[in-house]
Design a protein around this motif. Structure first.
Motif, PDB file in Angstrom:
ATOM      1  N   ARG C 105       0.822  -1.215   0.000  1.00 21.36           N
ATOM      2  CA  ARG C 105       0.000   0.000   0.000  1.00 21.36           C
ATOM      3  C   ARG C 105       0.858   1.268   0.000  1.00 21.36           C
ATOM      4  N   LEU C 106       2.154   1.107  -0.069  1.00 25.20           N
ATOM      5  CA  LEU C 106       3.017   2.279   0.093  1.00 25.20           C
ATOM      6  C   LEU C 106       3.551   2.765  -1.242  1.00 25.20           C
ATOM      7  N   HIS C 107       3.864   4.036  -1.232  1.00 22.65           N
ATOM      8  CA  HIS C 107       4.545   4.606  -2.372  1.00 22.65           C
ATOM      9  C   HIS C 107       6.041   4.469  -2.098  1.00 22.65           C
ATOM     10  N   ILE C 108       6.734   3.720  -2.962  1.00 25.50           N
ATOM     11  CA  ILE C 108       8.152   3.481  -2.710  1.00 25.50           C
ATOM     12  C   ILE C 108       8.992   4.204  -3.743  1.00 25.50           C
ATOM     13  N   SER C 109       9.755   5.150  -3.282  1.00 19.32           N
ATOM     14  CA  SER C 109      10.562   5.913  -4.231  1.00 19.32           C
ATOM     15  C   SER C 109      11.936   6.134  -3.636  1.00 19.32           C
ATOM     16  N   LEU C 110      12.934   5.779  -4.403  1.00 18.08           N
ATOM     17  CA  LEU C 110      14.300   5.905  -3.922  1.00 18.08           C
ATOM     18  C   LEU C 110      14.665   7.363  -3.601  1.00 18.08           C
ATOM     19  N   PRO C 111      14.363   8.316  -4.497  1.00 15.91           N
ATOM     20  CA  PRO C 111      14.713   9.707  -4.179  1.00 15.91           C
ATOM     21  C   PRO C 111      14.059  10.193  -2.891  1.00 15.91           C
ATOM     22  N   HIS C 112      12.795   9.879  -2.711  1.00 13.69           N
ATOM     23  CA  HIS C 112      12.123  10.325  -1.480  1.00 13.69           C
ATOM     24  C   HIS C 112      12.783   9.701  -0.263  1.00 13.69           C
ATOM     25  N   THR C 113      13.135   8.413  -0.380  1.00 12.31           N
ATOM     26  CA  THR C 113      13.761   7.731   0.751  1.00 12.31           C
ATOM     27  C   THR C 113      15.108   8.354   1.087  1.00 12.31           C
ATOM     28  N   LEU C 114      15.909   8.584   0.036  1.00 11.33           N
ATOM     29  CA  LEU C 114      17.263   9.083   0.288  1.00 11.33           C
ATOM     30  C   LEU C 114      17.246  10.524   0.768  1.00 11.33           C
ATOM     31  N   LEU C 115      16.303  11.313   0.277  1.00  5.62           N
ATOM     32  CA  LEU C 115      16.290  12.726   0.657  1.00  5.62           C
ATOM     33  C   LEU C 115      15.453  12.981   1.902  1.00  5.62           C
ATOM     34  N   ARG C 116      14.791  11.932   2.402  1.00  9.16           N
ATOM     35  CA  ARG C 116      13.948  12.082   3.589  1.00  9.16           C
ATOM     36  C   ARG C 116      12.998  13.264   3.397  1.00  9.16           C
ATOM     37  N   THR C 117      12.249  13.237   2.329  1.00 11.10           N
ATOM     38  CA  THR C 117      11.323  14.338   2.048  1.00 11.10           C
ATOM     39  C   THR C 117      10.163  14.315   3.026  1.00 11.10           C
ATOM     40  N   ARG C 118       9.385  15.377   2.983  1.00 10.24           N
ATOM     41  CA  ARG C 118       8.245  15.449   3.883  1.00 10.24           C
ATOM     42  C   ARG C 118       7.280  14.301   3.577  1.00 10.24           C
ATOM     43  N   ARG C 119       7.161  14.058   2.267  1.00 10.91           N
ATOM     44  CA  ARG C 119       6.249  13.006   1.856  1.00 10.91           C
ATOM     45  C   ARG C 119       6.679  11.668   2.457  1.00 10.91           C
ATOM     46  N   PHE C 120       7.978  11.434   2.447  1.00 11.96           N
ATOM     47  CA  PHE C 120       8.490  10.185   2.995  1.00 11.96           C
ATOM     48  C   PHE C 120       8.211  10.100   4.487  1.00 11.96           C
ATOM     49  N   LYS C 121       8.495  11.209   5.186  1.00 13.72           N
ATOM     50  CA  LYS C 121       8.314  11.204   6.643  1.00 13.72           C
ATOM     51  C   LYS C 121       6.840  11.020   7.006  1.00 13.72           C
ATOM     52  N   GLU C 122       5.999  11.672   6.202  1.00 15.39           N
ATOM     53  CA  GLU C 122       4.570  11.576   6.456  1.00 15.39           C
ATOM     54  C   GLU C 122       4.119  10.119   6.311  1.00 15.39           C
ATOM     55  N   GLN C 123       4.613   9.493   5.261  1.00 17.28           N
ATOM     56  CA  GLN C 123       4.239   8.096   5.021  1.00 17.28           C
ATOM     57  C   GLN C 123       4.740   7.210   6.151  1.00 17.28           C
ATOM     58  N   GLU C 124       6.003   7.442   6.572  1.00 16.52           N
ATOM     59  CA  GLU C 124       6.557   6.642   7.664  1.00 16.52           C
ATOM     60  C   GLU C 124       5.703   6.797   8.927  1.00 16.52           C
ATOM     61  N   ARG C 125       5.247   8.044   9.149  1.00 17.73           N
ATOM     62  CA  ARG C 125       4.442   8.290  10.343  1.00 17.73           C
ATOM     63  C   ARG C 125       3.139   7.502  10.257  1.00 17.73           C
ATOM     64  N   LEU C 126       2.526   7.543   9.062  1.00 14.30           N
ATOM     65  CA  LEU C 126       1.274   6.825   8.895  1.00 14.30           C
ATOM     66  C   LEU C 126       1.473   5.329   9.093  1.00 14.30           C
ATOM     67  N   VAL C 127       2.570   4.815   8.561  1.00 12.49           N
ATOM     68  CA  VAL C 127       2.842   3.390   8.693  1.00 12.49           C
ATOM     69  C   VAL C 127       2.995   3.022  10.166  1.00 12.49           C
ATOM     70  N   GLN C 128       3.754   3.849  10.890  1.00 15.94           N
ATOM     71  CA  GLN C 128       3.947   3.624  12.321  1.00 15.94           C
ATOM     72  C   GLN C 128       2.608   3.589  13.042  1.00 15.94           C
ATOM     73  N   GLU C 129       1.787   4.595  12.715  1.00 13.63           N
ATOM     74  CA  GLU C 129       0.494   4.699  13.397  1.00 13.63           C
ATOM     75  C   GLU C 129      -0.355   3.471  13.124  1.00 13.63           C
ATOM     76  N   LYS C 130      -0.369   3.088  11.867  1.00  8.99           N
ATOM     77  CA  LYS C 130      -1.192   1.966  11.483  1.00  8.99           C
ATOM     78  C   LYS C 130      -0.708   0.695  12.178  1.00  8.99           C
ATOM     79  N   ALA C 131       0.606   0.539  12.216  1.00  8.50           N
ATOM     80  CA  ALA C 131       1.150  -0.654  12.854  1.00  8.50           C
ATOM     81  C   ALA C 131       0.793  -0.670  14.331  1.00  8.50           C
ATOM     82  N   SER C 132       0.866   0.497  14.988  1.00  9.94           N
ATOM     83  CA  SER C 132       0.519   0.539  16.415  1.00  9.94           C
ATOM     84  C   SER C 132      -0.957   0.218  16.607  1.00  9.94           C
ATOM     85  N   MET C 133      -1.780   0.743  15.683  1.00 10.43           N
ATOM     86  CA  MET C 133      -3.206   0.478  15.781  1.00 10.43           C
ATOM     87  C   MET C 133      -3.478  -1.023  15.671  1.00 10.43           C
TER      88      MET C 133
END
Lengths: 397, 485, 264, 407
Positions: C105-133
């Motif tokens: 369900r994730l958007h996987i992009s090497l540039p976003h991952t390497l640059l730690r963009t806002r989009r990447f961080k936002e997605q990581e946060r959502l993943v964390q939240e979902k996993a905790s839920m």
């Protein structure tokens, strides 16, 4: 050489024979299982490989009749064929015997014993040491050559087997629960140590590390046997014949051991499931040591035979044959004993044909032999990911 | 380096004290100062110089890792590291150039080991032909700039041809100007892309293979690349074959490197005959360090991301991973390509630094040495892998040669009598072999294991008791719920 | 019908593991597939999820064919599963295990991952939240940072389920999810299955041997024997079906005293 | 975390060492002169590398008396370059960092010599190569890089010329795929073809011991001569196997053949083998005979190829250092030594009379074609010279061509 892998299938021409009661009875005798069948298997492998490669060579000759001015490829093939086949078979058996060491160890421990190539080297050096001892005692020429060969094989085989067991005890056993790659690194460390220890011993004792087998001056080993095939004469070296005979006998013994004895059954059980085998009362550590001993003995004996054939060995001789034997083991299907035999013979024959015929294609040449061999390996693995005779691993989900 | 975490919770009093930020900082500074003092105490004319250098070089070169490991305020750590890398290292390097050489070699091998760690440590794919990608990068820069008689020089496609040709069209002059300023970094990017591409091309057919089969195929591939490098001198000469590519260009040397070297040397009161030589080493040191820093950053970022988790999942259980939606081939290709890309970039640096490459620089033993760095350091753990690369490079290039030098010096001084057959210089691989075996026997999970592997090793005996086999079933019959409830 | 399987056939060598099976699963249901050992139930799951390729037959899910899709594509299409023998990523923490489940369900992009963009961080946060839920949902609160292999057996089963749920499936396939559990644990598991359907709206299919679970939770049951479907219907119908009884009782003579109380 | 322990351990070890170092007073004065060598002392190529290193040691032991009389101590520092470029370069950095090292003798492999000599050259340290026959070594024109051995591009053609003189019409060329073997084989091939010899095959192989299959196409084409560019351990094994398989033509090799071991490995098959070298056989040169004798006495075995050249390299270095001391009146700088080496003229060494040209090649190379007379290693020094050719280095040849304008 498991009897199942080439067992006659239904629907063949031989059905009437196979279904006859006499055959059924015969096929269950030890004589069949441990002598007739394995020898038949070896012959089938050799004939199949020869026919296949020869046909391929002539096919190329058909497509490119004159790869170089004044060279008719098909003539050259027929001229060289016997020589290529014999050298392919003899080196093929050496590879096969070394490959057995890789495959046996992989079978029980699922790890690649990278130090095995140095066991091979060690065997070749022990073979030298033994003969050199006889030679300096002045009795070498008095020994019956057959007895000499048997004694050399036994001594270098046993010494190498013991060394392999020692290495297992010291460097692998403590790491049996460690991540799988760790023993790989100790194996590499052991390789460095073995090379240098042998070199140190050689340079202290005889101040040299080109170790030349003293058999050079014995007519039995040195004088080639002329064989006339059609119009051309081929000289077959006695050492090539020795390799083939010795290897076949040892392979028969191994087949009997693995499939016909209790210890062999134990090893097979461990290769399937170590933990359960232990619970069933099989002495796992003993069996693993035994496996290393057998693998090492085969590698060492192959080293001595190889040394006898090439005449000159060094502490660094193991690397190339080791790599090729490892390739052979993988080609045949690592973990599979019959596969090691098939893979070894195939690699040996392919190499012999390539080395024999590529010189007629100056743009390629034998400098690409290794690349083509590896290309064949990769092609085989792409279509059969577990090697030619390896079991298909459909993991149970 | 934010991810380089602080120490694990303290258990003993000593550790507890050490884990206090202020104490950590003090210890770190003390350590660095003492290490530097040691280096300057070295007396080259002493009989025991090799032994002293043998001990002091690792102490000094490991100091960045010590700073990174002790607990201290983040700002202090960054400042300390910057000072270490930007001031201490160059100053020591100028006063003791072999240490600078070691630092450059360490950065090269640490980068390589980190690249291989992505493939082996993160994704669990055994690659025995990693050096092939390194060769791709090195040959790229070599072919672009070497004056050796390859098809490139003959057809005036190379930098050296343009640069040495006096009659240039304005276009060509512009090209030369570009080349002399930025070509190195440009080629480095091409090296990254080319090696990554080669990684994908190799990976596509072979990544279906299981572990050990993959190992032999990658091993074969490494040999194939080496054999091609050796043989592609005819019919068309691309690589100059066994003769190798010589006089490979270095990146342009900025003027301030020379003046910096000169001023440091005058401060230290050293006589430096040829400051440009040291300055060039400093430039390689800088490039190597920056490259290593980028690689470490990329490793951490990849590891703490969807991609890194997918790799770990693949390493742990391929079938479960693919069933959870992890596209195996794509993720494995990505691992192969990223590992390869690192090697490509470092290959460019290596060629420029060595000024000469030939096929012998890319033999199987190199791949195995790099693998040894990964495993000795601790597979999967970035810091561990860097440590592994440091230690193995140091042992191979410094410790062992100095050990033999020391013995040789004692022998020259008449304090030791060794027969020539046992000349210590001849047995360095023997000692290296023992080092490898002992390190693995005593620390099977590596010097700094990945956290999970550390736990794994502690509990390896319980591992087998986890209920793996399917439970014996046919529950029906026991609780009798068929035919009636 | 959410899932429609028609005339599915799969052979291994000479053995026909699944022969001509036709099964339909309606959306929002909880259904079970039962049958004696070796009946082809797990093979059937493996065919559905793309781990094996069927020889013949069709699999239609949510209006599209799944034939020829790889397991990860099947997962992305909306089918998640657990395994008969637990297959967790043992050296990852519980939370990380669940996070891996979100992969498709994730958007996987090497540039976003390497640059730690806002989009990447936002997605990581959502993943964390979902996993905790999901951690909480599966009753694993507080165990997120443990290595998954260090947890007891029952918890491991739950992690597997939570991991499967992380991909937001429409359909979840549970392969013997209560095997090896004691009656109390089974009861808890059953309520978890119901919660999956009721709270998350996910259709549930179980392979199960524990008849208490099967009968207690299923709305629809299919029975496989020797790779063939021999019966289907409501629990009552199945209980009354003589072929089913025969299939099970026929094995009793050979079966012996195996039981399901071998809890870890 | 273990790092703490490691740190603690290292620190205390360092402290101890530092203390002991300061306690053991510095023993060297300013009058220590060191000569370093870099050769492979481990690994498969160490047979040659060790022998080279031994020869350097022998030369220092025998020839440093003049320097000792002037009040200097001469020490020898052997390095193992492991035939690996990184190791060679790293050692080179260590070597240049030691100011008392005034000359380097090395390497065996051109692949190691070229990058390492960049380091020497940058630091004005002179390198005298006993074994790097690759033209690229001196073609760079460095003031610090010299060699006493032959060049591939002269040695290969020498062999081809002699083959043509013998009336050979067909040859089969093999090499060991190294820079040395392939280089010399290629030059042989080019010259042979130019002289009208048909080259039936040109093949390279890494195979070191089993040549069964490689021999087949050679037998099938029956060349009159086989030229094998490689080192004796490989070429002798090949020759023995080829003879056993029925090859009856001539066999020729470069100076890598020049070892008693060649006879030891090949046995009677060695008889009649031809090789080219710049080192004359001991039977004719009394110096060479004395060298072999003292070498064998010191190390218990005969010298290998390039040992004589290593001895000469060291001798030239010692002589140059002495000359530099005499002209500067004290410990000379490295640049002085390098200049003195380059100025070496008419040095009578084991391998001929050496005068360096502006690139560091011997101006006139004296190349011998030698025939092996016996399969007994002890008889190796009786090998007979069957041709002697004086060939100027490319630079000298160009100068000579300029001096005598084309008519």
């Amino acid at each position: 050489m498991s009897s199942e892998s080439l067992s006659p299938r239904q629907g063949g021409l031989l059905d009437p024979l196979i279904q006859s009661e006499a055959w059924q009875r015969f096929s269950h005798t030890g004589f069949y299982r441990f002598i007739v069948f394995p020898i038949g298997q070896i012959i089938v492998f050799i004939v199949a490989a020869t026919v296949f490669l020869t046909a391929l060579a002539y096919l190329v000759a058909l497509l490119i009749p004159e790869p170089r001015p004044n060279i008719v490829l098909s003539d050259q093939i027929s001229r060289q064929l016997p020589g290529m086949v014999i050298s392919g078979i003899s080196i093929g058996f050496v590879y096969a015997m070394v490959a057995l060491g890789y495959t046996l160890v992989y079978g029980v421990l699922k790890f690649i014993n990278f130090a095995h190539s140095e066991i091979f080297m060690f065997g070749s050096v022990i073979g030298f040491a033994f003969m050199n001892f006889l030679s300096s005692a002045g009795v070498l020429a008095d020994w019956n050559p057959v007895v000499l060969v048997i004694a050399t094989i036994l001594i270098s085989g046993i010494a190498s087997g013991l060394l392999a067991v020692l290495i297992e005890r010291v460097a692998y056993k403590p790491l049996r629960n460690a991540p799988r790659l760790v023993p790989l690194i100790t194996a590499i460390g052991i390789s460095f140590i073995l090379q240098d220890v042998v070199r140190a011993l050689a340079s202290i004792t005889i101040n040299d590390f080109n170790l030349t087998y003293p058999t050079r001056n014995i007519a039995f080993f040195q004088n080639p046997i002329p064989v006339v095939i059609g119009t051309n004469e081929v000289r077959v070296r006695m050492t090539s014949i020795i390799i083939v005979i010795a290897a076949v006998i040892m392979l028969l013994a191994l087949n009997y051991f693995v499939n016909g004895t209790k210890a062999g059954r134990g090893i097979r059980a461990i290769s399937m499931d170590q933990a359960t085998s232990g619970l069933m009362g099989i002495p796992v550590n003993l069996m693993i040591s035994l496996t290393f001993f057998i693998g090492g003995a085969f590698g060492g004996a192959a080293g001595a035979l190889f040394g006898l054939n090439v005449g000159n060995v060094t502490p660094y001789i193991g690397f190339i044959p080791g790599l090729k034997a490892f390739t052979a083991a993988v080609l045949g299907g690592i973990g599979n004993i019959t596969g090691a035999l098939l893979g070894g013979l195939l690699i040996g024959m392919i190499e012999a044909f390539l080395n024999g015929l590529l010189p007629y294609f100056p743009a390629i040449g034998i400098r690409y032999t290794d690349i083509i061999t590896f290309g064949i390996l990769i092609a085989v693995l792409i279509f059969r990911p577990s090697g030619l005779l390896g079991e298909r691993v459909d993991e149970k989900v | 380096m934010a991810t380089v975490s602080a120490m694990t919770p303290a258990k003993t009093g000593f550790r507890e004290i050490l884990s206090r930020p202020a104490v950590g900082l003090a210890v770190a500074i003390l350590y660095v100062v003492v290490a530097v003092l040691f280096v300057f105490m070295l007396d080259r004319r002493s009989l025991w110089y090799p032994l002293a250098s043998l001990v002091i070089a690792p102490i000094f070169l490991l100091s960045p890792l010590v700073v990174a490991s002790l607990s201290m305020p983040r700002i202090a750590r960054i400042v300390l590291l910057v000072v270490m890398f930007a001031v201490v290292m160059p100053v020591v390097g100028i006063s003791n150039p072999p240490y600078l050489e070691l630092a450059v070699q360490i950065s090269i091998f640490a980068g390589l080991a980190l690249g291989l760690n992505i493939v082996v440590g993160f994704a669990g794919l055994l690659d025995l032909g990693y050096v092939a990608f390194f060769a791709v990068g090195a040959y790229l820069w070599g072919m672009a700039t070497s004056p050796s008689e390859t098809i490139f020089t003959e057809n005036a496609w190379t930098v050296s041809y343009w640069a040495s040709n006096p009659d240039l069209s304005p276009l060509a002059a512009g090209f030369v100007a570009f080349v002399q300023s930025g070509a190195f970094f440009f080629v480095m990017f091409i090296g990254i892309a080319a090696a990554g591409l080669v990684g994908v091309l190799l990976g596509l057919p072979v990544l279906r293979l299981r572990g050990d089969y993959l190992a032999i195929v990658t091993l074969g591939f490494g040999e194939v690349i080496r054999i091609f490098a050796r043989n592609l001198d005819s019919p068309i000469n691309f690589t100059n074959g066994a003769q190798g590519l010589r006089n490979i260009a270095a990146p342009p040397l900025p003027g301030f490197y020379i003046s910096f070297t000169e001023s440091i040397a005058s401060v230290l009161g050293l006589r430096v005959d040829n400051p440009a030589v040291l300055a060039k080493q400093l430039l390689f040191y800088t490039i190597g360090l920056v490259l290593l820093f980028v690689i470490i950053l990329v490793c951490f970022r990849l590891k703490d991301s969807v991609i890194g988790r997918a790799w770990t999942a693949i390493r742990e259980d391929e079938i479960a991973a693919i069933a959870m939606g992890v596209p195996l081939v794509r993720m494995k290709l990505l691992a192969f390509a990223s590992g390869a890309a690192f090697a490509g970039a470092i290959g460019v640096l290596y060629a420029a630094k060595q000024t000469f490459i030939d096929p012998q620089s890319f033999i199987l033993l190199q791949s195995i040495t790099i693998l040894a760095m990964v495993i000795v350091g601790g597979m999967g753990n970035v810091k561990g892998v860097v440590l592994g690369a440091m230690i193995i490079t140091l042992v191979e290039l410094h410790t062992l040669p100095n050990l033999s030098l020391q013995l040789n010096a004692l022998r020259n001084a008449g304090q030791l009598n060794i027969p020539t057959q046992l000349d210590p210089a001849k047995y360095q691989p023997l000692v290296f072999g023992f080092v490898l075996v002992l390190m693995m026997l005593f620390r099977p999970a590596g010097l700094l294991p990945e956290k999970s592997r550390r736990l794994e090793l502690m509990e390896r005996n319980e591992d087998d008791e986890l209920p793996k086999e399917e439970p014996i079933s046919d529950a029906v019959l026991v609780d009798g719920s068929v035919p009636q409830e | 019908m959410l899932l429609k399987v028609n005339n599915l056939v799969k052979s291994f060598g000479g053995i026909r593991a699944v022969r001509d099976v036709t099964i339909g699963i309606s959306e929002g249901s909880i259904s079970s597939i039962i049958g004696p050992n070796g009946a082809g139930k797990t093979t059937f799951f493996n065919l559905l999820t793309g781990i094996y390729k069927p020889d013949q037959g069709s699999i239609d899910f949510n209006g599209r064919s799944l034939i020829g899709l790889r397991p990860d594509q099947v997962n992305k299409a909306g089918i998640a599963r657990t395994f008969q023998s637990i297959r967790l990523f043992g050296n990852m923490t519980v939370l990380e295990n669940i996070m891996v489940g979100t992969h498709s369900r994730l958007h996987i992009s090497l540039p976003h991952t390497l640059l730690r963009t806002r989009r990447f961080k936002e997605q990581e946060r959502l993943v964390q939240e979902k996993a905790s839920m999901l951690l909480k949902f599966a009753g694993l609160s507080g165990k997120g940072d443990e290595l998954s292999k260090n947890l007891p057996y029952g918890d491991q089963r739950r992690i597997e389920i939570a991991r499967a749920l992380a991909s937001d499936p429409k359909l979840i396939l549970l392969d013997e999810p209560t095997a090896g559990m004691n009656p109390q644990e089974s009861a808890e598991a059953m309520s978890l299955f119901r919660k999956i359907r009721d709270e998350l709206g996910i259709t549930v299919v179980l392979i199960e041997h524990d008849m208490r679970v099967v009968m207690g939770i299923s709305e629809h049951i299919d029975v496989l024997d020797y790779g063939q479907k021999i019966a289907e219907g409501t629990p009552e119908e199945i209980r009354a079906n003589p072929r089913v009884v025969e299939a099970y009782l026929g094995r009793r003579a050979m079966g012996g005293g195996a039981n399901n109380d071998s809890a870890a | 975390m273990k790092l703490n322990k490691v740190v603690g351990l290292l620190s205390s070890a360092a402290l101890a060492t530092a203390l002991s170092v300061s306690l053991v007073a510095a023993q060297d004065g300013d009058n220590v002169i060191r000569i370093a060598s870099q050769t492979p002392l481990s690994g498969p190529q160490s047979v040659l590398g060790v022998s080279m290193s031994n020869a350097v040691r022998l030369a220092i032991d025998e020839l440093s008396q003049p320097l000792v009389d002037m009040g200097y101590t001469v020490e020898y520092v052997p390095f193992d370059d492991q035939a690996t470029p990184e190791v060679g370069v790293s050692n080179a950095q260590q070597i240049v960092a030691d100011p008392s090292i005034l000359a380097v003798v090395g390497h065996l492999n051109s692949g190691v010599a070229i990058p390492s000599s960049e380091v020497y050259n940058e630091n004005d340290l002179v390198m005298i190569s006993p074994a790097n026959t690759n033209p690229a070594i001196t073609d760079r024109g460095y003031a610090t890089v010299n060699r006493v051995c032959g060049r591939d591009d002269l040695q290969g053609p020498t062999g081809a010329n002699y083959a043509a003189e013998l009336g050979i019409t067909s040859a089969y060329v093999l090499h060991d795929t190294t820079a040395y073997g392939q280089g010399v084989a290629e030059y042989f091939q080019d010259e042979a073809e130019r002289l009208g010899i048909t080259v039936l095959g040109f093949e390279g192989t890494e195979e070191a011991s089993n040549f069964d299959a490689i021999i087949q196409p050679i037998l099938a084409q029956s060349p009159e001569l086989i030229y094998f560019g490689g080192i004796y351990s490989q070429t002798a094994a090949f020759l023995a196997q080829a003879r056993a398989a029925g090859y009856e033509g001539l066999f020729m090799g470069p100076d890598g053949t020049d070892s008693t071991e060649f006879a030891a490995i090949a046995g009677d098959a060695a008889v009649g083998t031809l090789y080219t070298t710049v080192a004359g056989p001991a039977s004719i040169y009394p110096n060479a005979a004395a060298f072999i004798e003292s070498y064998t006495e010191a190390f218990g075995e005969g010298p290998q190829p390039f040992a004589a050249q290593s001895y000469d390299s060291t001798a030239i270095a010692l002589q140059a250092i002495q000359a530099a001391i005499e002209s500067t009146g004290g410990l000379p700088s490295r640049a002085d030594v390098a200049a003195a080496v380059r100025a070496t003229a008419d040095y009578e060494g084991l391998t001929g009379t050496i005068t360096f040209d502006a690139n560091g090649d011997p101006e006139i190379g004296l190349y011998y074609v030698i025939e092996v007379v016996s399969g007994d290693p002890a008889e190796w020094s009786n090998n007979s010279i069957i041709a002697t050719l004086e060939i100027p280095s490319p630079l000298t040849a160009a100068a000579m061509a300029e001096a005598t304008p084309a008519s």
